[in-house]
Every structure is written in structure tokens, then in C-alpha cells.
Design an enzyme around this catalytic site. Structure first.
Site, PDB file in Angstrom:
ATOM      1  N   GLU A 174     -22.051  48.505   5.751  1.00 40.88           N
ATOM      2  CA  GLU A 174     -22.152  49.097   7.089  1.00 40.88           C
ATOM      3  C   GLU A 174     -21.746  50.568   7.083  1.00 40.88           C
ATOM      4  O   GLU A 174     -22.388  51.407   7.728  1.00 40.88           O
ATOM      5  CB  GLU A 174     -21.251  48.353   8.095  1.00 40.88           C
ATOM      6  CG  GLU A 174     -21.600  46.896   8.278  1.00 40.88           C
ATOM      7  CD  GLU A 174     -20.753  45.958   7.428  1.00 40.88           C
ATOM      8  OE1 GLU A 174     -20.395  44.875   7.929  1.00 40.88           O
ATOM      9  OE2 GLU A 174     -20.452  46.292   6.260  1.00 40.88           O
ATOM     10  N   HIS A 186     -18.324  49.763   1.976  1.00 37.27           N
ATOM     11  CA  HIS A 186     -18.998  48.600   2.561  1.00 37.27           C
ATOM     12  C   HIS A 186     -20.416  48.987   2.969  1.00 37.27           C
ATOM     13  O   HIS A 186     -20.696  50.164   3.246  1.00 37.27           O
ATOM     14  CB  HIS A 186     -18.243  48.116   3.798  1.00 37.27           C
ATOM     15  CG  HIS A 186     -16.981  47.392   3.493  1.00 37.27           C
ATOM     16  ND1 HIS A 186     -16.471  46.414   4.316  1.00 37.27           N
ATOM     17  CD2 HIS A 186     -16.096  47.507   2.467  1.00 37.27           C
ATOM     18  CE1 HIS A 186     -15.342  45.959   3.811  1.00 37.27           C
ATOM     19  NE2 HIS A 186     -15.096  46.610   2.697  1.00 37.27           N
ATOM     20  N   CYS A 204     -15.259  47.864   9.492  1.00 39.67           N
ATOM     21  CA  CYS A 204     -16.645  48.129   9.865  1.00 39.67           C
ATOM     22  C   CYS A 204     -16.860  47.977  11.370  1.00 39.67           C
ATOM     23  O   CYS A 204     -17.605  48.755  11.972  1.00 39.67           O
ATOM     24  CB  CYS A 204     -17.582  47.229   9.074  1.00 39.67           C
ATOM     25  SG  CYS A 204     -17.573  47.642   7.310  1.00 39.67           S
ATOM     26  N   CYS A 247     -16.272  43.244   9.071  1.00 40.11           N
ATOM     27  CA  CYS A 247     -14.814  43.167   8.932  1.00 40.11           C
ATOM     28  C   CYS A 247     -14.181  44.110   9.967  1.00 40.11           C
ATOM     29  O   CYS A 247     -14.887  44.825  10.677  1.00 40.11           O
ATOM     30  CB  CYS A 247     -14.425  43.582   7.507  1.00 40.11           C
ATOM     31  SG  CYS A 247     -14.609  45.354   7.198  1.00 40.11           S
TER      32      CYS A 247
END
Length: 154
Positions: free
Chosen positions: A57, A55, A88, A85
Site C-alpha cells: 500500500e 508494504h 497502511c 495493517c
């Protein structure tokens, strides 16, 4: 509370989201800022890396930790185009990031406001949050990406 520099740094996150979209990835981008300087950047690369952990992040946190030489990202702000999410949000808590600024809400996986607020639990760290910075631009990029994806799959 939105700060004057938030638009500039969200624009940088959007640049990384656009790179993700050009690579066929869901367009999410992130930057981490400390003392007015970008110290980490990331974009979604789950398809490229064939890895659920890839991801934006997580990539930005990894890069910032390497730059600072440690895992604590105190006095840092994370700018991300989509609400984090649960994975993260947990990484943000564990990295001790002071502030999170996100653009578009994520009604399917958002874990800062939409589905739950992991930052409201009594963990050992709780970042402040500013939501909706450049929300329309962030949401439009996601909508456009998924509309194009649907027309390719018809």
C-alpha cells in the site's frame, strides 16, 4: 458495496502479489485507481528493501502521489489483496483515499475490520471499505506461500 470493476482491479493487485511471492516476499499487492486508470502499484518488498515501511500500500501510495504531483489522492480507490495493517490504514487516511477494497482479512494485523477499525475513529478523513473481493484467491495465495515456506524450513 462491490462494484463491477472491483474484480478486474483486484486481479491486477493479485498480479503484483504474485510478483512479491516469486521474489520470496509475503504475497501482498496493491493498485490505486483514479477515473478507471491505474495510477499507482505496489507489492510487499520488506525483505528486498530491508525496511519495515516497504508494504504494498505504501509503495502504491507513493507512486500515485508522484504521478498526480501531490499528496491528496481524492477520488481514488486502493485495491489490496490483504486487509491493511495500522501503518497502511494511517497512510490511507492521510492520503485522503476515498475507497479501500481488500481481498483477505488479516486476523493478526488487520486494522480495518479484524483487530480494530481505524477508519471508524473521528479522523479528518474516513474512506469507504469493501471487504472480501476475490477473498478466496487472495487468501489461497497467502496460504500457499506460507505452506511452501514451512516445508523449506523443515
Amino acid at each position: 458495496m462491490e462494484l463491477p470493476e472491483d474484480g478486474f482491479f483486484m486481479s491486477e493487485a493479485l498480479r503484483h502479489a504474485a510478483k512479491a511471492a516469486m521474489a520470496g516476499e509475503v504475497p501482498v499487492g496493491a493498485v490505486i485507481v483514479q477515473n478507471g486508470a491505474i495510477i499507482g502499484t505496489g507489492r510487499n518488498r520488506r525483505e528486498e528493501h530491508k525496511n519495515a515501511l516497504s508494504h504494498a500500500e505504501i509503495e502504491a501510495i507513493d507512486q500515485a502521489c508522484k504521478k498526480l504531483g501531490g499528496w491528496r489522492l481524492s477520488n481514488c480507490t486502493l485495491y489490496v489483496t490483504l486487509e491493511p495493517c495500522p501503518m497502511c490504514a494511517g497512510a490511507i487516511i492521510n492520503a485522503r483515499i476515498d475507497r479501500v477494497v481488500y481481498g483477505a482479512a488479516d486476523p493478526k494485523a488487520g486494522s480495518v475490520h479484524s483487530i480494530t477499525d481505524l477508519f471508524a475513529y473521528p479522523y479528518n478523513h474516513c474512506p469507504s471499505v469493501t471487504a472480501g473481493v476475490m477473498e478466496n484467491q487472495c487468501a489461497d495465495m497467502l496460504r500457499s506461500f506460507f505452506a511452501q515456506l514451512r516445508t523449506k524450513n523443515i
